[in-house]
Design a protein around this motif. Structure first.
Motif, PDB file in Angstrom:
ATOM      1  N   SER A  17      26.569 -54.806  14.115  1.00 48.20           N
ATOM      2  CA  SER A  17      27.220 -55.229  12.871  1.00 48.20           C
ATOM      3  C   SER A  17      26.265 -56.040  12.011  1.00 48.20           C
ATOM      4  O   SER A  17      26.217 -55.861  10.784  1.00 48.20           O
ATOM      5  N   LEU A  18      25.502 -56.939  12.629  1.00 50.21           N
ATOM      6  CA  LEU A  18      24.532 -57.732  11.862  1.00 50.21           C
ATOM      7  C   LEU A  18      23.445 -56.846  11.261  1.00 50.21           C
ATOM      8  O   LEU A  18      23.070 -57.012  10.094  1.00 50.21           O
ATOM      9  N   ALA A  19      22.936 -55.910  12.049  1.00 50.50           N
ATOM     10  CA  ALA A  19      21.907 -55.004  11.536  1.00 50.50           C
ATOM     11  C   ALA A  19      22.460 -54.124  10.420  1.00 50.50           C
ATOM     12  O   ALA A  19      21.804 -53.928   9.392  1.00 50.50           O
ATOM     13  N   TYR A  24      22.959 -52.892   4.627  1.00 52.05           N
ATOM     14  CA  TYR A  24      23.814 -52.699   3.459  1.00 52.05           C
ATOM     15  C   TYR A  24      23.396 -53.633   2.331  1.00 52.05           C
ATOM     16  O   TYR A  24      23.303 -53.212   1.179  1.00 52.05           O
ATOM     17  N   VAL A  25      23.152 -54.897   2.648  1.00 52.00           N
ATOM     18  CA  VAL A  25      22.747 -55.858   1.618  1.00 52.00           C
ATOM     19  C   VAL A  25      21.408 -55.451   1.010  1.00 52.00           C
ATOM     20  O   VAL A  25      21.223 -55.500  -0.209  1.00 52.00           O
ATOM     21  N   TYR A  27      20.126 -52.445   0.795  1.00 51.67           N
ATOM     22  CA  TYR A  27      20.337 -51.269  -0.044  1.00 51.67           C
ATOM     23  C   TYR A  27      21.073 -51.643  -1.328  1.00 51.67           C
ATOM     24  O   TYR A  27      20.712 -51.188  -2.416  1.00 51.67           O
ATOM     25  N   ASP A  28      22.089 -52.491  -1.202  1.00 50.71           N
ATOM     26  CA  ASP A  28      22.894 -52.873  -2.357  1.00 50.71           C
ATOM     27  C   ASP A  28      22.074 -53.651  -3.388  1.00 50.71           C
ATOM     28  O   ASP A  28      22.276 -53.501  -4.591  1.00 50.71           O
ATOM     29  N   GLN A  29      21.126 -54.461  -2.928  1.00 53.42           N
ATOM     30  CA  GLN A  29      20.315 -55.258  -3.834  1.00 53.42           C
ATOM     31  C   GLN A  29      19.110 -54.497  -4.385  1.00 53.42           C
ATOM     32  O   GLN A  29      18.364 -55.020  -5.187  1.00 53.42           O
ATOM     33  N   GLY A  30      18.895 -53.270  -3.929  1.00 54.54           N
ATOM     34  CA  GLY A  30      17.805 -52.462  -4.454  1.00 54.54           C
ATOM     35  C   GLY A  30      16.480 -52.666  -3.744  1.00 54.54           C
ATOM     36  O   GLY A  30      15.435 -52.268  -4.258  1.00 54.54           O
ATOM     37  N   LEU A  31      16.498 -53.277  -2.563  1.00 59.54           N
ATOM     38  CA  LEU A  31      15.245 -53.522  -1.851  1.00 59.54           C
ATOM     39  C   LEU A  31      14.671 -52.258  -1.231  1.00 59.54           C
ATOM     40  O   LEU A  31      13.492 -52.215  -0.903  1.00 59.54           O
ATOM     41  N   LEU A  32      15.479 -51.236  -1.038  1.00 65.15           N
ATOM     42  CA  LEU A  32      15.000 -50.007  -0.424  1.00 65.15           C
ATOM     43  C   LEU A  32      14.626 -48.950  -1.454  1.00 65.15           C
ATOM     44  O   LEU A  32      14.342 -47.817  -1.102  1.00 65.15           O
TER      45      LEU A  32
END
Length: 112
Positions: A17-19, A24-25, A27-32
């Motif tokens: 869950s932590l991973a 998700y965070v 990806y959501d913030q655009g880091l990927l």
């Protein structure tokens, strides 16, 4: 007896869950995404972190040293790393061949 089988499952679920949340965070913030999206995410973090840290230090009563100032382009740094990696990979077969030849010559000289 049953608790010894449940604990590893609970640990796996918590770690998963932590991973998953971290992915998700990110990806959501655009880091990927591409370099420009990463640069935008860095700008957002630079704007959001100092007020949050200041609020936290006021709450705890601790005093933190001032943060160093960095001014560099994430996309340029990323591109430099990618170019260095690709350059190393492109000359790798030639270097392996040269090192193999040198190794054989060394072994032949030892046998003589």
């Amino acid at each position: 007896m049953a608790s010894s089988r449940v604990f590893p499952v609970v640990r796996f679920v918590v770690k998963g869950s932590l991973a998953g949340g971290a992915m998700y965070v990110a990806y959501d913030q655009g880091l990927l995404g591409n370099g420009n999206q990463g640069a935008e995410a860095l700008k957002k973090a630079r704007a959001a972190l100092p007020p949050a840290i200041q609020e936290w230090t006021n709450y705890t009563g601790w005093e933190l040293p001032s943060t160093p100032k960095f001014d560099f382009s994430v996309s340029e740094s990323w591109n430099t790393g990618v170019q260095a990696t690709m350059s190393a990979l492109s000359v790798a077969p030639t270097k392996v061949h040269e090192y193999t030849q040198d190794g054989w010559k060394y072994m032949k000289n030892l046998i003589k």
